[in-house]
Scaffold this motif. Structure first.
Motif, short mmCIF file in Angstrom:
data_model
loop_
_atom_site.label_atom_id
_atom_site.label_comp_id
_atom_site.label_asym_id
_atom_site.label_seq_id
_atom_site.Cartn_x
_atom_site.Cartn_y
_atom_site.Cartn_z
N LEU A 14 22.40 151.15 98.64
CA LEU A 14 21.99 152.20 97.72
C LEU A 14 20.59 152.70 98.05
N PHE A 15 19.71 151.74 98.30
CA PHE A 15 18.33 152.12 98.63
C PHE A 15 18.30 152.96 99.91
N GLY A 16 19.08 152.51 100.91
CA GLY A 16 19.09 153.21 102.19
C GLY A 16 19.55 154.65 102.04
N VAL A 17 20.66 154.84 101.31
CA VAL A 17 21.16 156.21 101.15
C VAL A 17 20.17 157.01 100.31
N SER A 18 19.59 156.38 99.29
CA SER A 18 18.59 157.09 98.48
C SER A 18 17.43 157.54 99.36
N ALA A 19 17.03 156.64 100.28
CA ALA A 19 15.91 156.98 101.15
C ALA A 19 16.27 158.21 101.99
N SER A 20 17.52 158.26 102.42
CA SER A 20 17.97 159.41 103.20
C SER A 20 17.86 160.68 102.37
N VAL A 21 18.36 160.61 101.13
CA VAL A 21 18.28 161.78 100.24
C VAL A 21 16.81 162.14 100.00
N ALA A 22 15.99 161.10 99.81
CA ALA A 22 14.58 161.34 99.50
C ALA A 22 13.88 162.04 100.66
N VAL A 23 14.15 161.58 101.89
CA VAL A 23 13.52 162.21 103.05
C VAL A 23 13.96 163.67 103.14
N LEU A 24 15.24 163.92 102.83
CA LEU A 24 15.73 165.30 102.89
C LEU A 24 15.05 166.15 101.82
N VAL A 25 14.94 165.61 100.61
CA VAL A 25 14.27 166.36 99.54
C VAL A 25 12.82 166.64 99.94
N MET A 26 12.17 165.60 100.46
CA MET A 26 10.76 165.72 100.84
C MET A 26 10.59 166.76 101.94
N SER A 27 11.59 166.88 102.81
CA SER A 27 11.48 167.83 103.90
C SER A 27 11.77 169.26 103.44
N TYR A 28 12.82 169.40 102.61
CA TYR A 28 13.22 170.75 102.21
C TYR A 28 12.28 171.36 101.19
N PHE A 29 11.65 170.53 100.36
CA PHE A 29 10.93 171.09 99.23
C PHE A 29 9.75 171.95 99.67
N PHE B 5 9.75 174.22 101.67
CA PHE B 5 10.15 175.63 101.71
C PHE B 5 10.24 176.21 100.31
N ASP B 6 10.65 175.37 99.35
CA ASP B 6 10.66 175.82 97.95
C ASP B 6 9.25 176.16 97.52
N SER B 7 8.32 175.26 97.88
CA SER B 7 6.94 175.48 97.50
C SER B 7 6.40 176.74 98.13
N ALA B 8 6.71 176.88 99.45
CA ALA B 8 6.22 178.07 100.15
C ALA B 8 6.83 179.33 99.55
N ASN C 30 10.66 179.30 110.69
CA ASN C 30 10.39 177.87 110.58
C ASN C 30 11.55 177.17 109.91
N LEU C 31 12.11 177.88 108.92
CA LEU C 31 13.16 177.28 108.11
C LEU C 31 14.28 176.76 108.99
N LEU C 32 14.76 177.61 109.86
CA LEU C 32 15.94 177.24 110.65
C LEU C 32 15.64 176.03 111.53
N GLN D 193 -3.14 175.51 98.56
CA GLN D 193 -2.60 174.47 97.70
C GLN D 193 -1.17 174.84 97.39
N LEU D 194 -0.26 174.05 97.93
CA LEU D 194 1.13 174.36 97.67
C LEU D 194 1.45 174.04 96.21
N PRO D 195 2.13 174.95 95.54
CA PRO D 195 2.58 174.61 94.20
C PRO D 195 3.73 173.62 94.35
N PHE D 196 3.91 172.76 93.36
CA PHE D 196 5.00 171.79 93.46
C PHE D 196 6.27 172.42 92.90
N ALA D 197 7.26 172.53 93.74
CA ALA D 197 8.52 173.11 93.27
C ALA D 197 9.65 172.53 94.08
#
Lengths: 787, 244
Positions: free
Chosen positions: A437-452, A454-457, A654-656, A742-746
Motif C-alpha cells: 500500500l505504501f509503495g503504490v501510494s508513493a507512486s501516486v504521490a510522486v505523480l501528484v507531486m510532478s503534475y501539480f 503544471f496546475d500551479s503554473a 514542457n508539459l508534454l 512564488q508558485l501558488p499551491f494548486a
C-alpha cells in the motif's frame, strides 16, 4: 575462484532477475534524479563560474540618472573595489521586418578601448568601430531569430530619432543570459534584444557625452559587498543613483539562480521516496527468498557454515541489487543530465559548457543505494539466519488463522470465498499489505507531486493574464508625466480604454532589513491592470499605507501595522515613512503597492503616470502599431496577448516532455511494488491457487484472487497517495519558491485523476505479467510441491 | 463381516480408458509412466488402485480427473472424450463432475472448514449445503475452524466434504490416508465408504497400502505403467475392521 556460495548467489539472482530488476529500476529512478539533477547543477555552476570569470562579470551593479565620467574615479577609491566600469544604457525601439510592433532594444555602450567588465563574447563578425555612429553588434539570439547577419541594416528609434544602423556582429553577454525585456515575464528573443554600440554613438544619441548612467564594479576577493554598495550609493545619490545591488539581485543571474534552485528542490524531494520504497521492496523479496531457502540455510549450518557467513551471503544478494540499481541510476542520471544540460545550453546560450558530474552526488547516491539495499535486506536476513539448523530444515509452521470479530464481520457480508481469501490475506499479513500500500501510494504521490507544478503554473497564468493583466498592451513612458497623457493615449488609433500606471524604484528599509524594490501606485476602479493575489482574487487596496507580497514582507520582517522607510530612487528622490496595512500572497512580483492618492498625497504632488495600460480594438491594431513606431515618448511596450501566448506555449511544450518523464518514473514505483508483491503472493500461494484450478475454477476465477488482492490494495493506496502527494507538493511549493516567483499551491482534480489512473494502470499491467505465470502453472507439479 | 460382492447388474461405465500411454520428458530423460492402460470404471463402484511408488497410479488418476493429458490412447467420461477436450472444457468437467481428495488435503488455510466447502458449492450447479457435507463426514461441530486448528484426519475429512458437496459423479482420491495414522485413516476411509454407499458416487482410491483394498468393490494393481491385476473383491470389510 568463485566459491560455491557465490555461485549460488549468482544463480539465485538469475532466478529472481525480474524481481531484482524491478527493484533496481525503482532504486535507479531515485538515483537518476539525484545524480542527474546534481550533475546538471554542477555543470551549470561551473559553466557560469567560468563564463562569469572569463567575461569579467561584475559583482555590483547600479543605475543612475546621469553622472560625469569623473565620478568613476571616486568610485574606484571605495575600499574593496577592484575594477570600475561606467557606461550608458538606454532603451530603443527596433523596427524589424515581419513584426508589426517594434521590438525593444536594450542599448549598451562600451568604451573606445573596449569594455572592462561584463565583456561581450563575440560570436560572429566584429564589434562596431569606436568612432562609427551607425554600427551595432546584436545579442546573438535576437539577431539569429531575425536573420540580422553582419552587414544587415536595422532601423532603430534611439534618443527620439529614427536611425539606420549596420549590424557588424553577434555577441553573447553574461549580463543577459536570461534576457528579460522591461516588464516581461520570460525571455522573448523576438521582441527583446541587446544592442552593443560604441560609447560615442550612444552618448551622442542620448545627449550623454562625458557622462554615464550605469556603473558596475568588480570587488576584491575579501571585500564586503554591503559596505561597497552603501558607499557607492552615497557617492551616486546626487546623480540619481537608484540603489546598487550585488549579483544576487542582477536580473539575469537571479533568474538563473532561481532556475537552479528549482532543480535542486527536485533533487531533494523526489529521491527519498524512491529509496524508501526500494528498501521495503528489498526487504519483501529477500524475505521471501530466504523463507523459500529455509531448508538450505539449515543445511548450510548443518555442514558448518557460520551464521555470519550465511548472513553475509544473503546480504550480498541485497547489495548486488543495490549495485545494479545504483549503476543503472548513474547511467540514467548522466543521460538525464546530458539532455537537461543540452536544453539549458540551448535556452541560455552559454558560449561554452563545462560538463561535470557532481562527485559528492555520486558518492552520496552510491552510499544511499547500498545502504537502502542493506537496510532492506538486513532485517530479513537477520530474522532467518538466527534459526537453529534443525528448526530451519523443517518447513515453517503454517500461518495460524483464528476466528476473530473481523471474520464474523466478513461472514455477515456473505462474500464469495475467493473474496474472503483476499480479505483474509490482507488482514493476516497487514505488514506486507502495508508495504504494498505504501509503495503504490508513493507512486501516486510522486505523480501528484510532478503534475501539480503544471496546475500551479496554470493558476499563476490565470492570475497573471486572466485577473491581473486584462490589458492588451502596456506602454512604458520615457519619463513619468501628468495624467493628461491619458487623453493623448485615448486618441491613439484603436484604443478603447486607457488606464494609468505608476512605478518608482525604491529602497524599502526596516531597521537592518532592506530590499531594493519598487513602489507601484494603483488607481481606484482600475479594470485592466489590477492587483490580484496568487489565486487571481483582486486585492483591495486600503486608502492608506503599503500592501506587500508575503515574501517581501518576510524579507523585510514586517507585517500589517509595521512602518517602512521608503527611499525613492528616482525623482522626487524623497524618503517616505509609510505604514504596512496589508500582506498578500502574490505569484510574480516583489513590489510594494499603494493606492495612487495615498502615494501622491505623501509626495505632495499631482498624480504621475509612468506607463499606460490599453484595451484595444483588435481590428485597428496595425494602425496603432504604425503610430507607436513613431512615438519617442514610448520607451517600450508589452503585448500581453503575445506574452500569454508564449507562456502557454512554454507550459505546453514542457508539459508534454515532463509529463511523459514524470509519468514513466512515477509509474515505475507502482510497477516495482506490484510486480514484486504479486510474485511473492503467487510464490506463496501457487499451491493454493493450483488447488482452486483442480477444483474446477477457471483461470479467470483463480487469477481474481491474485489480481483482486493487488488491485484492492492499489485502490486503497490511491487516496492515501493523494494525501501524501498533496503533502509533498506543499513542501515543493515552498522549496521551489524564490524571490522571483512564488508558485501558488494548486492541485487540480485532473492531476489527482491522472495520478490515480497512471498508478492503477501500472499496477494492473504488472499484476497481469505475473498472472501470465499463474496461467502457465502446471497443475500436477504444483500439487506435488508442498510449498 | 463380509459384504455381498459386486453389484447385482452390470452398470454403465463412468470412465473408459483405452490404451492410455503417458511419457514424460525432462531434458534428455524419458519416463514412460503409463504403457497402454485400458480400464473401465462403473457407476457406484469403489475401485482401489494399488501399486508401488512410480507404478503410474497418480498419473492415471490425474488423466481421469482432467488434470493431465495422455500421450496416446483415449479416455472417455461417459460419452465425452476427455482426450479431445479443450482446457476450458476440462475445467468445466472437473467443476461439474469430479471431486478430488489429495494426500495433503489441499485446503485453503485462510478459509474455515465451512468456507473451504463453500468454495466449491458456490461454483457448483446443484450442491448440497456446506454444513450438510461436513455433517456427513462427522465435522458438523467444526464448521468455523481453520485448517491449522484441525487435526490431520479432520482436515482430510474437510477435503472429502469439499469433494462431495457438489454431488460429483466421481470421487478421485490420491493417497487420502497416506499422511495419517491407522485410527485417523480409518475414519477417513469410513467417510469415503459411506459417501460411496449412500450417494452412489463412483470412487477411485489410490493407495500403496494393500490392506485398504478390502473395502473396495474391485482392486486394480499397476506395476511399471501397466495393469497387472484387475479383480473384484469378494470379501469386503468395513473400514473400521481394517488394521495395518
Amino acid at each position: 575462484m568463485v566459491g560455491a556460495l557465490d555461485r549460488k548467489l549468482l544463480r539465485d539472482l538469475r532466478r529472481i532477475w525480474a524481481q531484482a530488476l524491478a527493484i533496481a529500476l525503482v532504486l535507479g529512478c531515485g538515483i537518476m534524479v539525484l545524480v542527474g539533477a546534481q550533475a546538471t547543477l554542477r555543470t551549470l555552476d561551473l559553466t557560469l563560474a567560468a563564463y562569469y570569470d572569463r567575461a569579467r562579470f561584475a559583482d555590483v551593479f547600479t543605475t543612475l540618472k546621469r553622472a560625469p565620467r569623473s565620478v568613476l574615479e571616486d568610485v574606484a577609491l571605495i575600499d574593496g573595489v577592484a575594477q570600475v566600469e561606467g557606461r550608458i544604457a538606454t532603451l530603443a525601439l527596433v523596427q524589424v521586418t515581419g513584426m508589426s510592433v517594434p521590438a525593444t532594444g536594450q542599448v549598451v555602450s562600451y568604451a573606445p578601448e573596449g569594455a572592462v567588465l561584463n565583456l561581450p563574447a563575440l560570436r560572429r563578425g566584429r564589434m562596431p568601430l569606436p568612432d562609427r555612429l551607425d554600427e551595432v553588434a546584436l545579442s546573438e539570439p535576437f539577431a539569429e531569430v531575425h536573420g540580422l547577419v553582419p552587414g544587415a541594416r536595422l532601423r532603430v528609434i534611439l534618443g527620439g530619432e529614427l536611425r539606420e544602423l549596420t549590424v557588424t556582429g553577434w555577441v553573447l553577454s553574461p549580463e543577459f543570459v536570461y534576457a528579460l525585456g522591461p516588464g516581461s515575464l520570460m525571455p522573448d528573443d523576438r521582441r527583446f534584444g541587446i544592442l552593443f554600440m560604441p560609447e560615442r554613438a550612444v552618448a551622442a544619441a542620448t545627449d550623454m557625452v562625458g557622462a554615464v548612467n550605469q556603473i558596475s564594479l568588480r570587488l576584491m576577493r575579501d571585500a564586503d559587498a554591503r559596505v561597497v554598495t552603501a558607499a557607492l550609493d552615497r557617492i551616486l545619490a546626487p546623480y540619481g543613483g537608484t540603489g546598487a545591488h550585488d549579483r544576487e539581485r542582477q536580473q539575469s543571474h537571479a533568474f538563473l539562480t532561481s532556475e537552479m534552485h528549482q532543480l535542486s528542490a527536485m533533487s531533494t524531494y523526489a529521491p527519498p521516496v524512491f529509496l524508501l520504497v526500494s528498501a521495503f521492496l528489498v526487504n519483501m523479496v529477500l524475505g521471501r527468498l530466504i523463507a523459500l531457502e529455509r531448508p538450505q540455510i539449515g543445511l548450510l549450518k548443518a555442514v558448518g557454515y557460520s551464521t555470519r557467513e550465511i548472513a553475509w551471503h544473503y546480504l550480498k544478494l541485497a547489495l548486488l541489487i543495490g549495485v545494479i540499481g545504483t549503476g543503472a541510476g548513474w547511467a540514467a542520471g548522466f543521460w538525464m543530465a546530458d539532455g537537461m544540460i543540452g536544453l539549458y545550453a540551448d535556452y541560455f546560450r552559454f558560449p561554452f559548457v563545462i560538463r561535470a558530474a557532481n562527485p559528492s552526488a555520486l558518492v552520496i547516491s552510491a552510499t544511499l543505494g547500498l545502504a537502502v539495499a542493506a537496510m532492506g535486506g538486513g532485517r530479513a536476513v537477520w530474522q532467518s539466519v538466527r534459526l537453529p539448523a534443525a528448526e530451519a530444515m523443517r518447513p515453517p509452521a503454517p500461518a495460524l488463522f483464528s476466528r476473530g470479530w473481523l471474520d464474523r464481520a466478513l461472514e455477515a457480508l456473505r462474500l464469495r470465498q475467493t473474496v474472503v481469501m483476499i480479505a483474509r490475506s490482507i488482514l493476516r499479513w497487514p505488514g506486507r499489505a502495508a508495504i504494498t500500500l505504501f509503495g503504490v501510494s508513493a507512486s501516486v504521490a510522486v505523480l501528484v507531486m510532478s503534475y501539480f507544478m503544471f496546475d500551479s503554473a496554470a493558476l499563476l497564468g490565470d492570475s497573471v493574464f486572466g485577473a491581473a493583466n486584462r490589458q492588451d498592451l502596456t506602454l512604458g513612458l520615457m519619463e513619468p508625466v501628468g495624467e493628461a497623457v491619458l487623453l493623448d493615449a485615448r486618441a491613439l488609433p484603436g484604443v478603447l480604454k486607457v488606464e494609468p500606471g505608476y512605478a518608482i524604484p525604491a529602497r524599502l528599509v526596516n531597521g537592518t532589513a532592506e530590499r531594493l524594490s519598487a513602489v507601484q501606485a494603483h488607481w481606484e476602479g482600475a479594470t485592466l491592470a489590477r492587483l490580484v493575489d496568487d489565486r487571481g482574487e483582486a486585492v483591495a487596496l486600503p486608502p492608506h499605507g503599503l500592501v506587500l507580497p508575503e515574501k517581501l514582507a518576510q524579507v523585510l520582517k514586517v507585517g500589517p501595522g509595521s512602518w517602512l522607510e521608503v527611499e525613492l530612487l528616482s525623482p522626487p528622490r524623497e524618503t517616505l515613512r509609510l505604514p504596512v496595512t496589508a500582506v498578500f500572497a502574490q505569484g510574480l512580483g516583489q513590489e510594494a503597492h499603494i493606492a495612487a492618492p495615498a502615494l501622491f498625497a505623501a509626495l505632495r504632488s499631482a498624480p504621475q503616470v509612468s506607463h499606460l495600460h490599453l484595451a484595444l480594438d483588435a481590428n485597428a491594431r496595425a494602425a496603432l502599431d504604425d503610430r507607436l513606431a513613431t512615438l519617442p515618448a514610448v520607451s517600450g511596450l508589452i503585448d500581453w496577448v503575445e506574452v500569454q501566448r508564449q507562456f502557454d506555449t512554454l507550459l505546453e511544450e514542457n508539459l508534454l516532455t515532463m509529463v511523459t518523464i514524470y509519468t514513466a518514473i512515477g509509474m515505475m514505483i507502482a510497477v516495482g511494488v506490484i510486480y514484486n508483491a504479486a510474485q511473492i503472493l503467487l510464490s506463496e500461494r501457487s499451491y493454493e491457487l493450483a488447488t482452486l484450478r483442480v477444483l474446477g475454477f477457471s483461470r479467470r476465477e483463480v487469477a481474481f484472487v491474485l489480481v483482486g488482492e493487488m488491485m484492492l490494495l492499489t485502490l486503497i493506496a490511491i487516496p492515501v497517495g493523494w494525501a501524501m502527494g498533496t503533502w509533498l507538493a506543499q513542501g515543493m511549493v515552498s522549496a521551489v519558491s524564490t524571490d522571483i516567483i512564488q508558485l501558488p499551491f494548486a492541485i487540480s482534480r485532473r492531476t489527482y485523476a491522472y495520478a490515480g489512473i497512471a498508478a492503477a494502470v501500472a499496477a494492473f499491467g504488472s499484476v497481469t505479467l505475473v498472472r501470465r505465470r499463474l496461467d502457465r502453472i502446471d497443475l500436477v507439479s504444483a500439487l506435488k510441491s508442498r510449498e | 463381516m463380509t459384504l455381498a460382492a459386486p453389484l447385482s447388474q452390470p452398470p454403465r461405465p463412468v470412465f473408459r480408458a483405452e490404451e492410455v500411454t503417458r511419457v514424460y520428458r525432462t531434458g534428455a530423460v524419458e519416463v514412460r509412466a503409463l504403457r497402454g492402460i485400458s480400464l473401465n470404471l462403473y457407476e457406484g463402484e469403489m475401485v482401489v488402485l494399488l501399486g508401488a511408488s512410480g507404478s503410474g497410479k497418480s498419473t492415471l488418476l490425474n488423466i481421469l480427473g482432467g488434470l493431465d493429458r495422455p500421450t496416446g490412447g483415449r479416455v472417455f467420461f461417459r460419452d465425452t472424450e476427455l482426450t479431445q477436450a479443450s482446457e476450458a472444457q476440462l475445467t468445466a468437467f472437473r467443476r461439474a463432475h469430479v471431486g478430488f481428495v489429495f494426500q495433503f488435503y489441499n485446503l485453503v488455510p485462510s478459509l474455515t472448514a465451512r468456507e473451504n466447502v463453500a468454495l466449491v458449492t458456490e461454483i457448483a450447479a446443484n450442491p448440497m449445503p456446506p454444513e450438510e457435507a461436513l455433517e456427513r463426514v462427522g465435522l458438523g461441530h467444526r464448521l468455523h475452524h481453520f485448517p491449522a486448528e484441525l487435526s490431520g484426519g479432520e482436515q482430510q475429512r474437510v477435503a472429502i466434504a469439499r469433494a462431495i458437496a457438489k454431488r460429483p459423479d466421481v470421487l478421485l482420491c490420491d493417497e487420502p490416508t497416506g499422511a495419517l495414522d491407522i485410527a485417523t485413516g480409518a475414519q477417513v476411509l469410513e467417510a469415503l465408504h459411506s459417501v460411496n454407499r449412500d450417494l452412489g458416487t463412483a470412487t477411485v482410491l489410490i493407495t500403496h497400502n494393500a490392506v485398504i483394498q478390502r473395502i473396495a468393490h474391485r482392486v486394480v494393481v499397476l506395476a511399471d505403467g501397466r495393469v497387472v491385476r484387475d479383480d473384484p473383491v469378494t470379501d469386503r470389510l468395513q473400514p473400521s475392521e481394517l488394521s495395518w
